[in-house]
Design a protein around this motif. Sequence first.
Motif, PDB file in Angstrom:
ATOM      1  N   ILE A  54     -32.643 -21.436   0.309  1.00  0.00           N
ATOM      2  CA  ILE A  54     -31.320 -20.965   0.468  1.00  0.00           C
ATOM      3  C   ILE A  54     -30.592 -21.362  -0.874  1.00  0.00           C
ATOM      4  O   ILE A  54     -29.916 -20.523  -1.433  1.00  0.00           O
ATOM      5  CB  ILE A  54     -30.353 -21.255   1.858  1.00  0.00           C
ATOM      6  CG1 ILE A  54     -31.262 -20.269   2.709  1.00  0.00           C
ATOM      7  CG2 ILE A  54     -28.972 -20.889   1.639  1.00  0.00           C
ATOM      8  CD1 ILE A  54     -30.734 -20.893   4.357  1.00  0.00           C
ATOM      9  N   ARG A  55     -30.808 -22.798  -0.971  1.00  0.00           N
ATOM     10  CA  ARG A  55     -30.013 -23.097  -2.444  1.00  0.00           C
ATOM     11  C   ARG A  55     -30.527 -22.542  -3.669  1.00  0.00           C
ATOM     12  O   ARG A  55     -29.823 -22.347  -4.496  1.00  0.00           O
ATOM     13  CB  ARG A  55     -30.081 -24.535  -2.310  1.00  0.00           C
ATOM     14  CG  ARG A  55     -29.349 -25.363  -1.250  1.00  0.00           C
ATOM     15  CD  ARG A  55     -29.369 -26.837  -1.233  1.00  0.00           C
ATOM     16  NE  ARG A  55     -28.840 -27.605  -2.348  1.00  0.00           N
ATOM     17  CZ  ARG A  55     -27.636 -27.515  -2.783  1.00  0.00           C
ATOM     18  NH1 ARG A  55     -26.721 -27.261  -2.066  1.00  0.00           N
ATOM     19  NH2 ARG A  55     -27.519 -28.426  -3.922  1.00  0.00           N
ATOM     20  N   CYS A  56     -31.996 -22.330  -3.437  1.00  0.00           N
ATOM     21  CA  CYS A  56     -32.522 -21.553  -4.768  1.00  0.00           C
ATOM     22  C   CYS A  56     -31.843 -20.102  -4.987  1.00  0.00           C
ATOM     23  O   CYS A  56     -31.670 -19.699  -5.836  1.00  0.00           O
ATOM     24  CB  CYS A  56     -34.086 -21.684  -4.666  1.00  0.00           C
ATOM     25  SG  CYS A  56     -34.708 -23.182  -5.013  1.00  0.00           S
ATOM     26  N   ILE A  57     -31.907 -19.457  -3.732  1.00  0.00           N
ATOM     27  CA  ILE A  57     -31.434 -17.979  -4.127  1.00  0.00           C
ATOM     28  C   ILE A  57     -29.735 -18.033  -4.404  1.00  0.00           C
ATOM     29  O   ILE A  57     -29.681 -17.150  -5.022  1.00  0.00           O
ATOM     30  CB  ILE A  57     -31.552 -17.581  -2.544  1.00  0.00           C
ATOM     31  CG1 ILE A  57     -32.870 -17.367  -2.042  1.00  0.00           C
ATOM     32  CG2 ILE A  57     -30.739 -16.020  -2.420  1.00  0.00           C
ATOM     33  CD1 ILE A  57     -33.264 -16.883  -0.714  1.00  0.00           C
ATOM     34  N   ASN A  58     -29.234 -19.129  -4.014  1.00  0.00           N
ATOM     35  CA  ASN A  58     -27.875 -19.183  -4.285  1.00  0.00           C
ATOM     36  C   ASN A  58     -27.572 -19.792  -5.819  1.00  0.00           C
ATOM     37  O   ASN A  58     -26.646 -19.855  -6.305  1.00  0.00           O
ATOM     38  CB  ASN A  58     -26.882 -19.791  -3.522  1.00  0.00           C
ATOM     39  CG  ASN A  58     -26.735 -19.169  -2.082  1.00  0.00           C
ATOM     40  OD1 ASN A  58     -26.243 -18.074  -2.177  1.00  0.00           O
ATOM     41  ND2 ASN A  58     -26.970 -19.642  -0.907  1.00  0.00           N
ATOM     42  N   ARG A  59     -29.026 -20.242  -6.293  1.00  0.00           N
ATOM     43  CA  ARG A  59     -28.888 -20.983  -7.644  1.00  0.00           C
ATOM     44  C   ARG A  59     -28.068 -22.278  -7.718  1.00  0.00           C
ATOM     45  O   ARG A  59     -27.667 -22.513  -8.697  1.00  0.00           O
ATOM     46  CB  ARG A  59     -28.581 -20.068  -8.818  1.00  0.00           C
ATOM     47  CG  ARG A  59     -29.043 -20.431 -10.112  1.00  0.00           C
ATOM     48  CD  ARG A  59     -30.359 -20.509 -10.298  1.00  0.00           C
ATOM     49  NE  ARG A  59     -30.947 -20.869 -11.421  1.00  0.00           N
ATOM     50  CZ  ARG A  59     -32.105 -21.239 -11.805  1.00  0.00           C
ATOM     51  NH1 ARG A  59     -33.076 -21.206 -10.997  1.00  0.00           N
ATOM     52  NH2 ARG A  59     -32.319 -21.660 -12.850  1.00  0.00           N
ATOM     53  N   LEU A  60     -27.923 -22.976  -6.426  1.00  0.00           N
ATOM     54  CA  LEU A  60     -27.458 -24.184  -6.403  1.00  0.00           C
ATOM     55  C   LEU A  60     -28.557 -25.312  -6.722  1.00  0.00           C
ATOM     56  O   LEU A  60     -28.360 -26.422  -7.111  1.00  0.00           O
ATOM     57  CB  LEU A  60     -26.875 -24.307  -4.934  1.00  0.00           C
ATOM     58  CG  LEU A  60     -25.667 -23.367  -4.627  1.00  0.00           C
ATOM     59  CD1 LEU A  60     -25.394 -23.746  -3.258  1.00  0.00           C
ATOM     60  CD2 LEU A  60     -24.567 -23.749  -5.606  1.00  0.00           C
ATOM     61  N   GLU A  61     -29.689 -24.619  -6.799  1.00  0.00           N
ATOM     62  CA  GLU A  61     -30.910 -25.443  -6.819  1.00  0.00           C
ATOM     63  C   GLU A  61     -31.882 -24.634  -8.029  1.00  0.00           C
ATOM     64  O   GLU A  61     -31.887 -23.430  -7.880  1.00  0.00           O
ATOM     65  CB  GLU A  61     -31.774 -25.823  -5.767  1.00  0.00           C
ATOM     66  CG  GLU A  61     -31.179 -27.047  -4.978  1.00  0.00           C
ATOM     67  CD  GLU A  61     -31.607 -28.401  -5.200  1.00  0.00           C
ATOM     68  OE1 GLU A  61     -32.199 -28.632  -6.097  1.00  0.00           O
ATOM     69  OE2 GLU A  61     -30.653 -29.229  -4.707  1.00  0.00           O
ATOM     70  N   ALA A  62     -32.458 -25.109  -8.734  1.00  0.00           N
ATOM     71  CA  ALA A  62     -33.398 -24.348  -9.912  1.00  0.00           C
ATOM     72  C   ALA A  62     -34.950 -24.606  -9.230  1.00  0.00           C
ATOM     73  O   ALA A  62     -35.315 -25.510  -8.972  1.00  0.00           O
ATOM     74  CB  ALA A  62     -33.269 -25.093 -11.192  1.00  0.00           C
ATOM     75  N   HIS A  63     -35.461 -23.170  -9.183  1.00  0.00           N
ATOM     76  CA  HIS A  63     -36.935 -23.338  -8.852  1.00  0.00           C
ATOM     77  C   HIS A  63     -37.748 -23.604  -9.980  1.00  0.00           C
ATOM     78  O   HIS A  63     -37.174 -23.245 -11.081  1.00  0.00           O
ATOM     79  CB  HIS A  63     -37.312 -22.122  -7.947  1.00  0.00           C
ATOM     80  CG  HIS A  63     -37.003 -20.822  -8.874  1.00  0.00           C
ATOM     81  ND1 HIS A  63     -35.755 -20.320  -9.009  1.00  0.00           N
ATOM     82  CD2 HIS A  63     -37.890 -19.983  -9.548  1.00  0.00           C
ATOM     83  CE1 HIS A  63     -35.801 -19.084  -9.722  1.00  0.00           C
ATOM     84  NE2 HIS A  63     -37.265 -19.016 -10.074  1.00  0.00           N
ATOM     85  N   GLN A  64     -38.827 -24.289 -10.131  1.00  0.00           N
ATOM     86  CA  GLN A  64     -39.601 -24.416 -11.100  1.00  0.00           C
ATOM     87  C   GLN A  64     -40.565 -23.387 -11.464  1.00  0.00           C
ATOM     88  O   GLN A  64     -41.103 -23.362 -12.637  1.00  0.00           O
ATOM     89  CB  GLN A  64     -40.451 -25.698 -11.072  1.00  0.00           C
ATOM     90  CG  GLN A  64     -39.577 -26.951 -11.057  1.00  0.00           C
ATOM     91  CD  GLN A  64     -38.842 -27.708  -9.864  1.00  0.00           C
ATOM     92  OE1 GLN A  64     -39.316 -27.181  -8.899  1.00  0.00           O
ATOM     93  NE2 GLN A  64     -38.465 -28.639  -9.958  1.00  0.00           N
ATOM     94  N   GLN A  65     -41.149 -22.419 -10.579  1.00  0.00           N
ATOM     95  CA  GLN A  65     -42.095 -21.530 -10.707  1.00  0.00           C
ATOM     96  C   GLN A  65     -41.858 -20.563  -9.706  1.00  0.00           C
ATOM     97  O   GLN A  65     -41.422 -20.538  -8.779  1.00  0.00           O
ATOM     98  CB  GLN A  65     -43.289 -22.177 -10.616  1.00  0.00           C
ATOM     99  CG  GLN A  65     -44.647 -21.428 -10.851  1.00  0.00           C
ATOM    100  CD  GLN A  65     -45.943 -22.080 -10.500  1.00  0.00           C
ATOM    101  OE1 GLN A  65     -46.108 -23.190 -10.533  1.00  0.00           O
ATOM    102  NE2 GLN A  65     -47.040 -21.444 -10.221  1.00  0.00           N
ATOM    103  N   GLY A  66     -42.375 -19.198 -10.461  1.00  0.00           N
ATOM    104  CA  GLY A  66     -41.960 -17.968  -9.764  1.00  0.00           C
ATOM    105  C   GLY A  66     -40.684 -17.350 -10.066  1.00  0.00           C
ATOM    106  O   GLY A  66     -40.145 -17.763 -11.195  1.00  0.00           O
ATOM    107  N   SER A  67     -40.257 -16.151  -9.047  1.00  0.00           N
ATOM    108  CA  SER A  67     -38.967 -15.565  -9.710  1.00  0.00           C
ATOM    109  C   SER A  67     -38.606 -15.267  -8.467  1.00  0.00           C
ATOM    110  O   SER A  67     -38.838 -14.957  -7.412  1.00  0.00           O
ATOM    111  CB  SER A  67     -39.383 -14.217 -10.207  1.00  0.00           C
ATOM    112  OG  SER A  67     -40.124 -13.182  -9.385  1.00  0.00           O
TER     113      SER A  67
END
Length: 89
Positions: A54-67
């Motif tokens: 959820i934090r990655c979807i809200n861009r509160l966390e950055a994911h390292q791979q994928g889209s």
Amino acid sequence: MPTSIDMASSDINISGVHKWYGHYHALDDINLTIARREKVVICGPSGSGKSTLIRCINRLEAHQQGSIVVGGIELDEDERKADAVRDDP
């Protein structure tokens, strides 16, 4: 319930997303498509990556791979994209 969702009508597309905290692999190849107005419940045991996703979807966390694509905008290092997604009614 349909087994496939037309990508043009989807609002959130997550493809091959990975997130690490050091050696801990919090999100491992997450793939998910959520249609506009579809309601989704993310459940699982403590430590399974629910909040991280959820934090990655809200861009509160950055994911390292994928889209992660929300409303046709791919979220990446450009914070203006995240702001545009958050401002969309």
